[in-house]
Design a protein around this motif. Structure first.
Motif: not given
Length: 159
Positions: A105-126
């Motif tokens: 759960l702890v590792i999954g929560s950390m990796t979820s933040s990477f994913v949501i940050l990457g998605i936010a960046m993609l949305y901001g760029l495209t």
């Protein structure tokens, strides 16, 4: 085949895309989940309703990941899959299982933040999250590489 939900066309609406590869993965997911459900009937004697509920949520998450047409919904389905898998790891409530599920759960929560940050960046760029639209808008600039790196790292570590 594209199935639209909510009445909005892509890239704004939620879509499921059915092509040969997606359907192949969906058949594998449902087949393996069915075999797991049949095989586990012999071993799951207590709290079987909870087990099968979690198994169904896991299956829904996997089907959603394989059939979705946009990256944000893929993230949502990946989280459904993750939460149900955390609970399945700790299902028998043994000390080591609960400890493992907590670490997961702890590792999954950390990796979820990477994913949501990457998605936010993609949305901001495209300005879109639809896979078909993303393909035509993504370039090789450093910002896209960073967002893709976050997505790949997040999904790989989460897996």
């Amino acid at each position: 085949m594209v199935l639209r939900f909510g009445g909005w066309p892509p890239p704004f609406g939620i879509v499921w895309v059915l092509d040969k590869l997606n359907v192949f993965f969906a058949i594998i997911v449902t087949g393996v989940s069915s075999v797991v459900a049949l095989y586990s009937a012999k071993y799951i004697r207590r709290r079987e309703n909870r087990f099968y509920t979690l198994l169904c949520l896991l299956t829904i998450g996997l089907l959603g990941v394989s059939l979705t047409g946009d990256i944000f919904n893929m993230y949502v389905f990946f989280e459904i899959l993750s939460v149900s898998s955390y609970a399945l790891v700790a299902f028998f409530l043994e000390r080591k299982a609960v400890e493992g599920a907590f670490k997961y759960l702890v590792i999954g929560s950390m990796t979820s933040s990477f994913v949501i940050l990457g998605i936010a960046m993609l949305y901001g760029l495209t300005g879109t999250l639809n896979f078909a639209d993303l393909i035509s808008k993504v370039s090789h600039s450093p910002a896209y590489r960073i967002s893709m790196g976050l997505l790949v790292a997040g999904f790989a570590l989460k897996s």
